[in-house]
Design a protein around this motif. Sequence first.
Motif, PDB file in Angstrom:
ATOM      1  N   CYS A 108       0.800  -1.231   0.000  1.00  0.00           N
ATOM      2  CA  CYS A 108       0.000   0.000   0.000  1.00  0.00           C
ATOM      3  C   CYS A 108       0.831   1.279   0.000  1.00  0.00           C
ATOM      4  O   CYS A 108       0.291   2.357  -0.279  1.00  0.00           O
ATOM      5  CB  CYS A 108      -0.965   0.001   1.186  1.00  0.00           C
ATOM      6  N   GLN A 109       2.128   1.182   0.300  1.00  0.00           N
ATOM      7  CA  GLN A 109       2.945   2.383   0.419  1.00  0.00           C
ATOM      8  C   GLN A 109       4.120   2.429  -0.549  1.00  0.00           C
ATOM      9  O   GLN A 109       4.402   3.461  -1.141  1.00  0.00           O
ATOM     10  CB  GLN A 109       3.494   2.491   1.854  1.00  0.00           C
ATOM     11  N   LEU A 110       4.796   1.298  -0.690  1.00  0.00           N
ATOM     12  CA  LEU A 110       6.047   1.251  -1.439  1.00  0.00           C
ATOM     13  C   LEU A 110       6.063   0.072  -2.398  1.00  0.00           C
ATOM     14  O   LEU A 110       5.298  -0.884  -2.247  1.00  0.00           O
ATOM     15  CB  LEU A 110       7.229   1.115  -0.478  1.00  0.00           C
ATOM     16  N   VAL A 111       6.951   0.129  -3.362  1.00  0.00           N
ATOM     17  CA  VAL A 111       7.204  -1.004  -4.250  1.00  0.00           C
ATOM     18  C   VAL A 111       7.773  -2.149  -3.425  1.00  0.00           C
ATOM     19  O   VAL A 111       8.582  -1.937  -2.514  1.00  0.00           O
ATOM     20  CB  VAL A 111       8.185  -0.593  -5.370  1.00  0.00           C
ATOM     21  N   TYR A 112       7.352  -3.374  -3.712  1.00  0.00           N
ATOM     22  CA  TYR A 112       7.830  -4.544  -2.981  1.00  0.00           C
ATOM     23  C   TYR A 112       9.345  -4.674  -3.122  1.00  0.00           C
ATOM     24  O   TYR A 112       9.908  -4.416  -4.186  1.00  0.00           O
ATOM     25  CB  TYR A 112       7.145  -5.801  -3.532  1.00  0.00           C
ATOM     26  N   GLY A 113      10.001  -5.087  -2.042  1.00  0.00           N
ATOM     27  CA  GLY A 113      11.461  -5.139  -2.006  1.00  0.00           C
ATOM     28  C   GLY A 113      12.100  -5.919  -3.142  1.00  0.00           C
ATOM     29  O   GLY A 113      13.164  -5.553  -3.639  1.00  0.00           O
ATOM     30  N   LEU A 114      11.468  -7.010  -3.572  1.00  0.00           N
ATOM     31  CA  LEU A 114      12.036  -7.828  -4.642  1.00  0.00           C
ATOM     32  C   LEU A 114      12.036  -7.106  -5.990  1.00  0.00           C
ATOM     33  O   LEU A 114      12.736  -7.519  -6.919  1.00  0.00           O
ATOM     34  CB  LEU A 114      11.268  -9.146  -4.784  1.00  0.00           C
ATOM     35  N   LEU A 115      11.250  -6.023  -6.108  1.00  0.00           N
ATOM     36  CA  LEU A 115      11.134  -5.308  -7.377  1.00  0.00           C
ATOM     37  C   LEU A 115      11.754  -3.918  -7.322  1.00  0.00           C
ATOM     38  O   LEU A 115      11.646  -3.153  -8.279  1.00  0.00           O
ATOM     39  CB  LEU A 115       9.654  -5.187  -7.771  1.00  0.00           C
ATOM     40  N   GLN A 116      12.420  -3.583  -6.221  1.00  0.00           N
ATOM     41  CA  GLN A 116      12.998  -2.255  -6.086  1.00  0.00           C
ATOM     42  C   GLN A 116      14.319  -2.126  -6.836  1.00  0.00           C
ATOM     43  O   GLN A 116      15.126  -3.056  -6.855  1.00  0.00           O
ATOM     44  CB  GLN A 116      13.231  -1.933  -4.603  1.00  0.00           C
ATOM     45  N   THR A 117      14.549  -0.955  -7.430  1.00  0.00           N
ATOM     46  CA  THR A 117      15.870  -0.656  -7.970  1.00  0.00           C
ATOM     47  C   THR A 117      16.798  -0.335  -6.806  1.00  0.00           C
ATOM     48  O   THR A 117      16.344  -0.024  -5.689  1.00  0.00           O
ATOM     49  CB  THR A 117      15.841   0.554  -8.914  1.00  0.00           C
ATOM     50  N   GLU A 118      18.078  -0.370  -7.043  1.00  0.00           N
ATOM     51  CA  GLU A 118      19.027  -0.080  -5.972  1.00  0.00           C
ATOM     52  C   GLU A 118      18.874   1.353  -5.471  1.00  0.00           C
ATOM     53  O   GLU A 118      18.938   1.613  -4.257  1.00  0.00           O
ATOM     54  CB  GLU A 118      20.462  -0.325  -6.444  1.00  0.00           C
ATOM     55  N   MET A 174      12.401   7.763  -9.270  1.00  0.00           N
ATOM     56  CA  MET A 174      11.050   7.219  -9.463  1.00  0.00           C
ATOM     57  C   MET A 174      10.819   6.808 -10.907  1.00  0.00           C
ATOM     58  O   MET A 174      10.192   5.772 -11.177  1.00  0.00           O
ATOM     59  CB  MET A 174      10.002   8.228  -9.030  1.00  0.00           C
ATOM     60  N   ARG A 175      11.278   7.612 -11.837  1.00  0.00           N
ATOM     61  CA  ARG A 175      11.107   7.247 -13.248  1.00  0.00           C
ATOM     62  C   ARG A 175      11.803   5.916 -13.539  1.00  0.00           C
ATOM     63  O   ARG A 175      11.238   5.030 -14.184  1.00  0.00           O
ATOM     64  CB  ARG A 175      11.670   8.339 -14.159  1.00  0.00           C
ATOM     65  N   ALA A 176      13.023   5.771 -13.036  1.00  0.00           N
ATOM     66  CA  ALA A 176      13.768   4.529 -13.249  1.00  0.00           C
ATOM     67  C   ALA A 176      13.075   3.359 -12.558  1.00  0.00           C
ATOM     68  O   ALA A 176      13.045   2.237 -13.085  1.00  0.00           O
ATOM     69  CB  ALA A 176      15.195   4.674 -12.737  1.00  0.00           C
ATOM     70  N   GLN A 177      12.480   3.609 -11.380  1.00  0.00           N
ATOM     71  CA  GLN A 177      11.783   2.543 -10.663  1.00  0.00           C
ATOM     72  C   GLN A 177      10.548   2.076 -11.426  1.00  0.00           C
ATOM     73  O   GLN A 177      10.305   0.868 -11.566  1.00  0.00           O
ATOM     74  CB  GLN A 177      11.379   3.020  -9.268  1.00  0.00           C
ATOM     75  N   LEU A 178       9.759   3.007 -11.940  1.00  0.00           N
ATOM     76  CA  LEU A 178       8.560   2.617 -12.697  1.00  0.00           C
ATOM     77  C   LEU A 178       8.946   1.938 -14.016  1.00  0.00           C
ATOM     78  O   LEU A 178       8.293   0.986 -14.446  1.00  0.00           O
ATOM     79  CB  LEU A 178       7.673   3.832 -12.955  1.00  0.00           C
ATOM     80  N   HIS A 180      11.539   0.156 -14.365  1.00  0.00           N
ATOM     81  CA  HIS A 180      11.957  -1.183 -13.946  1.00  0.00           C
ATOM     82  C   HIS A 180      10.748  -2.094 -13.773  1.00  0.00           C
ATOM     83  O   HIS A 180      10.790  -3.270 -14.180  1.00  0.00           O
ATOM     84  CB  HIS A 180      12.748  -1.080 -12.645  1.00  0.00           C
ATOM     85  N   LEU A 181       9.678  -1.580 -13.199  1.00  0.00           N
ATOM     86  CA  LEU A 181       8.467  -2.392 -13.046  1.00  0.00           C
ATOM     87  C   LEU A 181       7.952  -2.860 -14.399  1.00  0.00           C
ATOM     88  O   LEU A 181       7.481  -3.998 -14.533  1.00  0.00           O
ATOM     89  CB  LEU A 181       7.375  -1.590 -12.328  1.00  0.00           C
ATOM     90  N   LEU A 182       8.040  -2.003 -15.393  1.00  0.00           N
ATOM     91  CA  LEU A 182       7.538  -2.367 -16.727  1.00  0.00           C
ATOM     92  C   LEU A 182       8.353  -3.478 -17.373  1.00  0.00           C
ATOM     93  O   LEU A 182       7.848  -4.198 -18.229  1.00  0.00           O
ATOM     94  CB  LEU A 182       7.521  -1.125 -17.630  1.00  0.00           C
ATOM     95  N   THR A 183       9.617  -3.644 -16.956  1.00  0.00           N
ATOM     96  CA  THR A 183      10.441  -4.696 -17.551  1.00  0.00           C
ATOM     97  C   THR A 183       9.938  -6.087 -17.169  1.00  0.00           C
ATOM     98  O   THR A 183      10.289  -7.068 -17.824  1.00  0.00           O
ATOM     99  CB  THR A 183      11.922  -4.568 -17.119  1.00  0.00           C
ATOM    100  N   PHE A 184       9.134  -6.176 -16.113  1.00  0.00           N
ATOM    101  CA  PHE A 184       8.638  -7.481 -15.682  1.00  0.00           C
ATOM    102  C   PHE A 184       7.435  -7.945 -16.490  1.00  0.00           C
ATOM    103  O   PHE A 184       6.942  -9.057 -16.283  1.00  0.00           O
ATOM    104  CB  PHE A 184       8.282  -7.447 -14.192  1.00  0.00           C
ATOM    105  N   ALA A 185       6.965  -7.099 -17.408  1.00  0.00           N
ATOM    106  CA  ALA A 185       5.805  -7.470 -18.225  1.00  0.00           C
ATOM    107  C   ALA A 185       6.070  -8.729 -19.049  1.00  0.00           C
ATOM    108  O   ALA A 185       5.141  -9.492 -19.354  1.00  0.00           O
ATOM    109  CB  ALA A 185       5.422  -6.315 -19.141  1.00  0.00           C
ATOM    110  N   SER A 186       7.328  -8.963 -19.382  1.00  0.00           N
ATOM    111  CA  SER A 186       7.682 -10.130 -20.201  1.00  0.00           C
ATOM    112  C   SER A 186       8.093 -11.332 -19.351  1.00  0.00           C
ATOM    113  O   SER A 186       8.431 -12.386 -19.897  1.00  0.00           O
ATOM    114  CB  SER A 186       8.821  -9.772 -21.160  1.00  0.00           C
ATOM    115  N   GLU A 187       8.064 -11.173 -18.018  1.00  0.00           N
ATOM    116  CA  GLU A 187       8.454 -12.270 -17.128  1.00  0.00           C
ATOM    117  C   GLU A 187       7.230 -13.117 -16.790  1.00  0.00           C
ATOM    118  O   GLU A 187       6.287 -12.620 -16.177  1.00  0.00           O
ATOM    119  CB  GLU A 187       9.073 -11.723 -15.838  1.00  0.00           C
TER     120      GLU A 187
END
Length: 276
Positions: A108-118, A174-178, A180-187
């Motif tokens: 509800c607050q943050l991106v899940y740790g497994l999907l966070q950028t450094e 934030m831009r890089a984080q979002l 990064h989330l989009l890269t998982f669309a093919s996973e």
Amino acid sequence: MVNIRSLDPSASPLDYYGSELRRLREEAQLNQQQLGDIIFCTGSLIGQIENAKKLPTREFSERVDAALMTGGLFTRLVSLVLRSQLPSWFQEYAEMEAKAAYISTYQCQLVYGLLQTEAYARAVLSIDYTDRLEETLAGRMERQQILRRKNPPVLWVVLDEAALHREVGGREVMRAQLEHLLTFASEPWVKIQVLPFEVGEHAGVVGTFTVLRFDKDPDIFYSESYDSGHMTANSQVIRERSVGYSRLQATALSVEESAGLIARVMEERYGHGGVA
């Protein structure tokens, strides 16, 4: 040259790693500088790691394994070392997370740790772990290795739209984080759904939670407060939270619609012409 000090291998995974590095280096009849030359680092770094004064990295461990022909020993040990740098109250959950076959989480607050950028993880952790930021960050990034395994767990994330708009670390982060989330669309093993603001009240208003499922062991429900985590295998709790999670999935945008919303927020809020 770093002074040699006596290590108790049982004191911590880091101490065990250092003592094994020293033992096997000496068996190979190499001094610290000679091993450093072979794996392209300084002898001082070898000494710091042998004395448990500095964390080894995964790359360092792979090079040591190749140089000392240790059959992947240090590559295996480094996972334990880095995981041990996580907050003590979180380590038990991280161990269970690494064994799970299926991870269902509502954030509800943050991106899940497994999907966070450094960079995103660094910004989050810098709030509470300023004295051990690099060590804690290394532990968090090591958690993500489970997604790179030959047989990774299925990860299903329902992410509140608020997490997309909460600016963590600045606009570029934030831009890089979002992105990064989009890269998982093919996973095939990772699915992300966004719970939009327009939903209003929903089954996740109680806060962030995760359900871990295993091939042979009972399911586990996990939630956390400010500085503690709570895990339970109580069947009634699992039943209630599993139903609640299914309701969240049904209410959230589809995986495809979610990717579209993430992309729009990325461009409109964090793009070069976005809202400051």
